[in-house]
Design a protein around this motif. Sequence first.
Motif, PDB file in Angstrom:
ATOM      1  N   TRP A  80      45.698  22.345  25.739  1.00 45.32           N
ATOM      2  CA  TRP A  80      46.309  23.398  26.558  1.00 45.32           C
ATOM      3  C   TRP A  80      45.255  24.399  27.000  1.00 45.32           C
ATOM      4  O   TRP A  80      44.299  24.687  26.261  1.00 45.32           O
ATOM      5  CB  TRP A  80      47.377  24.121  25.743  1.00 45.32           C
ATOM      6  N   VAL A  81      45.466  24.970  28.192  1.00 42.11           N
ATOM      7  CA  VAL A  81      44.603  26.047  28.669  1.00 42.11           C
ATOM      8  C   VAL A  81      45.378  26.890  29.675  1.00 42.11           C
ATOM      9  O   VAL A  81      46.401  26.443  30.223  1.00 42.11           O
ATOM     10  CB  VAL A  81      43.322  25.474  29.329  1.00 42.11           C
ATOM     11  N   ARG A  82      44.901  28.116  29.901  1.00 41.46           N
ATOM     12  CA  ARG A  82      45.447  28.971  30.961  1.00 41.46           C
ATOM     13  C   ARG A  82      44.303  29.497  31.807  1.00 41.46           C
ATOM     14  O   ARG A  82      43.290  29.974  31.289  1.00 41.46           O
ATOM     15  CB  ARG A  82      46.245  30.146  30.404  1.00 41.46           C
ATOM     16  N   SER A  83      44.457  29.423  33.106  1.00 44.24           N
ATOM     17  CA  SER A  83      43.480  29.934  34.044  1.00 44.24           C
ATOM     18  C   SER A  83      43.896  31.320  34.537  1.00 44.24           C
ATOM     19  O   SER A  83      45.041  31.753  34.328  1.00 44.24           O
ATOM     20  CB  SER A  83      43.354  28.978  35.234  1.00 44.24           C
ATOM     21  N   ASP A 115      52.599  29.705  35.522  1.00 44.76           N
ATOM     22  CA  ASP A 115      51.824  30.860  35.064  1.00 44.76           C
ATOM     23  C   ASP A 115      50.373  30.472  34.809  1.00 44.76           C
ATOM     24  O   ASP A 115      49.732  30.992  33.904  1.00 44.76           O
ATOM     25  CB  ASP A 115      52.449  31.485  33.815  1.00 44.76           C
ATOM     26  N   PHE A 116      49.877  29.515  35.598  1.00 48.14           N
ATOM     27  CA  PHE A 116      48.488  29.050  35.534  1.00 48.14           C
ATOM     28  C   PHE A 116      48.151  28.381  34.203  1.00 48.14           C
ATOM     29  O   PHE A 116      46.988  28.308  33.815  1.00 48.14           O
ATOM     30  CB  PHE A 116      47.505  30.195  35.834  1.00 48.14           C
ATOM     31  N   ASN A 247      55.085  37.629  26.306  1.00 45.41           N
ATOM     32  CA  ASN A 247      55.144  37.624  24.842  1.00 45.41           C
ATOM     33  C   ASN A 247      54.198  36.591  24.258  1.00 45.41           C
ATOM     34  O   ASN A 247      53.565  36.833  23.223  1.00 45.41           O
ATOM     35  CB  ASN A 247      56.576  37.369  24.381  1.00 45.41           C
ATOM     36  N   PHE A 248      54.088  35.440  24.893  1.00 45.37           N
ATOM     37  CA  PHE A 248      53.125  34.438  24.421  1.00 45.37           C
ATOM     38  C   PHE A 248      51.701  34.901  24.675  1.00 45.37           C
ATOM     39  O   PHE A 248      50.815  34.701  23.827  1.00 45.37           O
ATOM     40  CB  PHE A 248      53.388  33.095  25.108  1.00 45.37           C
ATOM     41  N   GLU A 308      55.499  26.175  28.669  1.00 48.53           N
ATOM     42  CA  GLU A 308      54.257  26.469  29.372  1.00 48.53           C
ATOM     43  C   GLU A 308      53.132  26.875  28.418  1.00 48.53           C
ATOM     44  O   GLU A 308      51.969  26.601  28.684  1.00 48.53           O
ATOM     45  CB  GLU A 308      54.484  27.592  30.388  1.00 48.53           C
ATOM     46  N   TYR A 309      53.491  27.513  27.314  1.00 47.97           N
ATOM     47  CA  TYR A 309      52.477  28.109  26.444  1.00 47.97           C
ATOM     48  C   TYR A 309      52.270  27.378  25.122  1.00 47.97           C
ATOM     49  O   TYR A 309      51.423  27.799  24.336  1.00 47.97           O
ATOM     50  CB  TYR A 309      52.818  29.585  26.182  1.00 47.97           C
TER      51      TYR A 309
END
Length: 543
Positions: A80-83, A115-116, A247-248, A308-309
């Motif tokens: 997992w990752v978020r940009s 949410d990227f 919240n995440f 998503e998170y």
Amino acid sequence: MPRPVTGPSSHPVSGPSPSPSPVPAAPARRGVLRGSLAASAALALGGAGLAAPAFALSGRPRAAWGVQTGDVTASSGLVWVRSDRPARMVVETSATESFRRARRHRGPLLGAGTDFTGTTALRGLPAGEQIHYRVTLADPDDPRRTGEPVTGTFRTAPVRRRDGVRFLWSGDIAGQGWGINPDIGGFRAYDEMRRLDPDFFLCSGDAIYADGVIEPSVTLPDGRIWRNVTTPEKSKVAETLDEYRGNFRYNLLDHNVRAFNARVPSIVQWDDHEVRNNWYPGQILDDPRYTEKDVDVLAARAARAFGEYTPVSTLRVPGGRGRVHRVVRYGPLLDVFVLDMRSYRNPNSPNRQADDTTGILGAEQLAWLKRELAASTAVWKVLAADMPIGLVVPDGAADFEAIAQGDPGAPLGRELQIAELLRFVKHRRITGTLWLTADVHYTSAQHYAPERAAFRDFAPFWEFVSGPLAAGGFPANALDGTFGPERVFVRAPERANLSPMESPQYFGEVDIDGHSGDLTVRLRAEGGKVLFSKVLRPGRVGQ
């Protein structure tokens, strides 16, 4: 279940995205808010890897929220990752930190719709090996424009029994108003767990407190001040999709959490606080904090943010409906049966009905669990429950939140479904079942035996409780005698909602020996102390 407790009213302090920071080396395997409350979260955690907003606008995608892995098996896993902007996710894996002979895994396009965030499935991995990975985010219009890679590592499940398995479990994170406190080093239990170098971490629910407001400060009974990093999304109860997402993101502001995620894969389930306290399907709220009163609407938004998170293998099933309950097979010694005691339950009530086919799992999930338990060939079968069996968890003056309701007689209400499951385990002679949970904000060990019970058609088994990981501590719950529980060990505070400055946080450890098959459970307190230890022998029905 403990309700959220808020501190004194004040304006929240907003914090920027965290910057990538190097992950401290783990030991060999086996072997401030100090000034004004108007200060920013970046200043509060300046030494913990947060950067000022100007550095987030370099023109290249950034993975400032770190990386995570989840649902790792002998041959597969999720990364997992978020940009911080639209990007293509690319994952490379290798047997070495130098990334010699790296294998490339092309991931999804990350955009505003998720949410990227995004996950990439890794398949065809070697069993029982340390896998090094790095995630690179590329500009979708110009693949040459890439951000700084973010690295992590994990170990795949073994295929040889003699290798053994060791994992940790806990739950209840950022609850009751106790958030990231830079004065004490943030969520420091995560650093302690990382240094134990487990194979994986089982998060037993309440991974966020969407209904828990985080105030800038709380005055403790002894006059000390607890100081929190705050964000706009944590200044009210979550109702919108963006508030649930926030919240995440809040938990990922903590450098301990990001370092832990980069080194230890997780198996995550959910409970109530991912949506709101004590929720059930069909509930209509009578709570002035909420403008949206339909819990089903809130739960749908929360489930989307959860998916998503958190890297969960069954949430995105092509052509099917995503779900939280699943089996994660971790080699010949262990299957983890992740239960969902929230999505299919009947309404909270006095829980004394004489006929109850819905119960806490729902009929479909119960049938699934029976099939999977009967088919399992693993030596140990961990039932990862987000709520305890024989602990009485009230919901208001007359209703009950979990399975037990305090009547020590024959099974009633949700107990009927558990009785059916326990009877099935006995009659099908299913060996090596073990129940693990969190939820009640203390740690304990309960042994269930038919000779002490009102319902006797089951084999003896153990249930272990551990938590919170970063939340308030609460006194021990009463026991219900229907299934004959005996509290062999308990460590709990004497008053409600003790802060992590007043009461240690708790997590559990499970260590399965590859030669004997013996399973050792250790209940641990933050600070390195083992409070209780129990060795269980393999090959017994129930346990």
